[in-house]
Design a protein around this motif. Structure first.
Motif, mmCIF file in Angstrom:
data_model
loop_
_atom_site.group_PDB
_atom_site.id
_atom_site.type_symbol
_atom_site.label_atom_id
_atom_site.label_comp_id
_atom_site.label_asym_id
_atom_site.label_seq_id
_atom_site.Cartn_x
_atom_site.Cartn_y
_atom_site.Cartn_z
ATOM 1 N N ARG A 154 -18.196 42.697 -56.833
ATOM 2 C CA ARG A 154 -17.580 42.783 -55.513
ATOM 3 C C ARG A 154 -18.128 43.919 -54.654
ATOM 4 O O ARG A 154 -18.094 43.852 -53.419
ATOM 5 C CB ARG A 154 -16.064 42.944 -55.634
ATOM 6 C CG ARG A 154 -15.611 44.278 -56.199
ATOM 7 C CD ARG A 154 -14.089 44.426 -56.128
ATOM 8 N NE ARG A 154 -13.410 43.355 -56.827
ATOM 9 C CZ ARG A 154 -12.087 43.300 -56.967
ATOM 10 N NH1 ARG A 154 -11.323 44.235 -56.444
ATOM 11 N NH2 ARG A 154 -11.542 42.312 -57.630
ATOM 12 N N ARG A 184 -22.874 43.793 -51.641
ATOM 13 C CA ARG A 184 -22.851 42.812 -50.565
ATOM 14 C C ARG A 184 -23.945 41.755 -50.696
ATOM 15 O O ARG A 184 -23.901 40.727 -50.014
ATOM 16 C CB ARG A 184 -22.981 43.525 -49.215
ATOM 17 C CG ARG A 184 -21.769 44.378 -48.861
ATOM 18 C CD ARG A 184 -21.897 44.951 -47.471
ATOM 19 N NE ARG A 184 -20.722 45.714 -47.112
ATOM 20 C CZ ARG A 184 -20.553 46.299 -45.935
ATOM 21 N NH1 ARG A 184 -21.515 46.215 -45.003
ATOM 22 N NH2 ARG A 184 -19.457 46.979 -45.674
ATOM 23 N N ARG A 242 -16.177 38.376 -60.466
ATOM 24 C CA ARG A 242 -15.910 38.832 -59.104
ATOM 25 C C ARG A 242 -15.687 40.340 -59.072
ATOM 26 O O ARG A 242 -16.177 41.036 -58.177
ATOM 27 C CB ARG A 242 -14.701 38.087 -58.543
ATOM 28 C CG ARG A 242 -14.507 38.248 -57.055
ATOM 29 C CD ARG A 242 -13.380 37.343 -56.555
ATOM 30 N NE ARG A 242 -13.332 37.341 -55.116
ATOM 31 C CZ ARG A 242 -14.070 36.560 -54.334
ATOM 32 N NH1 ARG A 242 -14.913 35.706 -54.890
ATOM 33 N NH2 ARG A 242 -13.973 36.623 -53.027
ATOM 34 N N HIS A 269 -18.620 32.369 -56.402
ATOM 35 C CA HIS A 269 -17.876 31.143 -56.100
ATOM 36 C C HIS A 269 -17.153 30.670 -57.358
ATOM 37 O O HIS A 269 -17.721 30.726 -58.458
ATOM 38 C CB HIS A 269 -18.823 30.024 -55.660
ATOM 39 C CG HIS A 269 -19.525 30.290 -54.364
ATOM 40 N ND1 HIS A 269 -19.274 29.562 -53.224
ATOM 41 C CD2 HIS A 269 -20.479 31.196 -54.037
ATOM 42 C CE1 HIS A 269 -20.040 30.004 -52.252
ATOM 43 N NE2 HIS A 269 -20.783 30.995 -52.708
ATOM 44 N N ILE A 309 -26.147 34.269 -55.756
ATOM 45 C CA ILE A 309 -24.981 33.391 -55.647
ATOM 46 C C ILE A 309 -24.617 32.974 -57.062
ATOM 47 O O ILE A 309 -25.421 32.338 -57.753
ATOM 48 C CB ILE A 309 -25.275 32.149 -54.791
ATOM 49 C CG1 ILE A 309 -25.703 32.568 -53.377
ATOM 50 C CG2 ILE A 309 -24.056 31.239 -54.725
ATOM 51 C CD1 ILE A 309 -26.178 31.403 -52.517
ATOM 52 N N HIS A 338 -22.652 37.029 -54.052
ATOM 53 C CA HIS A 338 -21.592 36.135 -53.592
ATOM 54 C C HIS A 338 -21.117 35.328 -54.802
ATOM 55 O O HIS A 338 -21.918 34.695 -55.485
ATOM 56 C CB HIS A 338 -22.107 35.215 -52.498
ATOM 57 C CG HIS A 338 -22.786 35.944 -51.380
ATOM 58 N ND1 HIS A 338 -22.120 36.389 -50.268
ATOM 59 C CD2 HIS A 338 -24.079 36.346 -51.226
ATOM 60 C CE1 HIS A 338 -22.956 37.018 -49.463
ATOM 61 N NE2 HIS A 338 -24.155 37.003 -50.021
ATOM 62 N N ARG A 385 -30.655 37.890 -52.391
ATOM 63 C CA ARG A 385 -29.261 37.492 -52.578
ATOM 64 C C ARG A 385 -29.056 36.901 -53.971
ATOM 65 O O ARG A 385 -29.973 36.342 -54.566
ATOM 66 C CB ARG A 385 -28.849 36.423 -51.559
ATOM 67 C CG ARG A 385 -28.897 36.838 -50.109
ATOM 68 C CD ARG A 385 -28.597 35.656 -49.210
ATOM 69 N NE ARG A 385 -27.247 35.159 -49.397
ATOM 70 C CZ ARG A 385 -26.887 33.877 -49.315
ATOM 71 N NH1 ARG A 385 -27.797 32.948 -49.097
ATOM 72 N NH2 ARG A 385 -25.636 33.517 -49.470
#
Length: 307
Positions: free
Chosen positions: A133, A136, A129, A141, A116, A139, A114
Motif C-alpha cells: 500500500r 504508489r 494490500r 486487485h 498490478i 496496484h 508499475r
C-alpha cells in the motif's frame, strides 16, 4: 492432484526456479529506459515467514532457498538475486522471510514502472494490500485470474510481462491456463508471459507444455524444467517447469548459465536434472527438452520426456 498453496511452499526449489527466471525477464525489461508493467495474476500474500506458520511446518524452504543462502560467487544475476533477498531480512544474515513474486517485482521497479497484483483469497489479498500500500507504483486487485485476463489487458504501459502460477488444485486448471494465455495474447500481443507449472509423476505437465506451444505457434518460447527426480517418480512435487512465451532474446542462454549452478545446489545428489527447450518463431514441430550438462552453450543430447 497437487494443491500448490504459496504459504506452505514459500522458498522451496520451485519458488527459487520460478523467481530466478522472473529475475532474468525483469533484467531484460530493465535493459531499456521505456517503462514496463508487471501483472501477477496469482499474487498470493507477497511475503512469507519461514520460521513460523505454514512454511515452518512444511520446512520445504530448507531444501530450496536454504541451500542457496550461503552461496558465494556464481553468475552476476544469481548473486544479485541472493543479495536482494538478504537485504529483505529483518535481521542481517539470518534467513527468516521469503518474498513472493509481487515483492520481487516491486524490488526491480523504477519510478516509471508499475506492478498490478491480483489475489482472490481474502486473507492473502489483505496481506498483499498491506505490504504494497505504501508504494504508489503498485496496484492490488481482488480478482480471479480469469476475470483479470479479460479486464486488465491490454495494460498501460504496453511493454511488460504477466506471471501465471496457479495452485493447480483443480484438474481444469491444466486446460484453463493455456486458454488464459491465449486470451491474454489476443488482447496484448507485445507482452512476455511467464507460466509456472508443477512436474508430477502423473505426467500432466507435458500436455500443458504442448498446449502452450501449440497455442503460441510462431512465438519464441523458452521451456525450463528443474526436476528433483528423473524420471519423475513418487508422491508430491517432483520438480517445476516454466514456459516463457515471447521470451527475450538470449534468455535461453542466460537461463542455463544461472540455473545450472542453482540446480547443483538444490539437487546435491544429482537425482534429477535441469532441462531446457527453445521454440523459435520460424520453427516447426515440437521442441525437444535437452538436459543441461553445463552452463555453456547448448549441447545436442536429447532426453526422453517420460510422458
Amino acid at each position: 492432484m497437487l494443491s500448490y498453496q504459496h504459504q506452505y511452499h514459500a522458498g522451496n526449489s520451485a519458488d527459487v526456479h520460478k523467481h530466478l527466471l522472473l529475475w532474468l525477464v525483469l533484467d531484460a525489461l530493465l535493459s531499456r529506459p521505456k517503462p514496463f508493467v508487471v501483472l501477477d495474476l496469482y499474487a498470493g500474500s507477497g511475503e512469507y515467514p519461514l520460521t513460523t506458520g505454514a512454511a515452518a511446518r512444511s520446512g520445504e524452504w530448507r531444501a530450496g532457498i536454504g541451500r542457496l543462502w550461503d552461496l558465494t560467487g556464481g553468475p552476476a544475476p544469481l548473486q544479485a538475486f541472493l543479495a536482494a533477498l538478504r537485504g529483505l531480512q529483518p535481521r542481517p544474515g539470518e534467513l527468516t522471510r521469503y518474498p513472493g513474486s509481487p515483492q520481487i517485482a516491486r524490488l526491480r521497479l523504477r519510478a516509471q514502472d508499475r506492478l498490478i497484483a491480483c489475489e482472490l483469497h481474502p486473507a492473502a489479498h489483505a496481506a498483499l494490500r498491506a505490504g504494497l500500500r505504501v508504494d504508489r507504483r503498485c496496484h492490488v486487485h481482488r480478482r480471479d485470474a480469469r476475470e483479470a485476463a479479460r479486464a486488465l489487458f491490454p495494460p498501460e504501459p504496453r511493454r511488460g510481462m504477466a506471471l501465471l502460477d496457479p495452485a493447480y488444485e483443480r484438474p481444469a486448471e491444466y486446460t484453463e491456463v493455456p486458454q488464459l494465455t491465449a486470451e491474454i495474447r489476443r488482447r496484448w500481443n507485445t507482452g512476455i508471459l511467464l507460466v509456472w507449472y508443477p512436474v508430477l509423476e502423473d505426467g500432466r505437465h507435458p500436455r500443458l507444455r504442448e498446449a502452450l506451444r501449440a497455442g503460441h505457434a510462431g512465438e519464441r518460447i523458452v521451456f525450463s524444467e528443474l526436476r528433483l527426480t528423473d524420471p519423475p517418480r513418487g508422491p508430491g512435487l517432483q520438480g517445476s517447469g516454466i514456459a516463457v512465451i515471447g521470451a527475450p532474446w538470449q534468455l535461453d542462454l542466460q537461463a542455463r548459465q544461472v540455473l545450472f549452478p542453482a540446480w547443483r545446489r538444490l539437487d546435491p545428489e544429482g537425482r534429477g536434472g535441469l532441462f531446457q527447450a527453445l521454440a523459435l518463431e520460424n520453427s516447426r514441430g515440437r521442441p525437444h527438452l535437452v538436459r543441461v550438462q553445463n552452463p555453456d552453450p547448448p549441447d545436442p543430447e536429447d532426453v526422453k520426456d517420460y510422458d
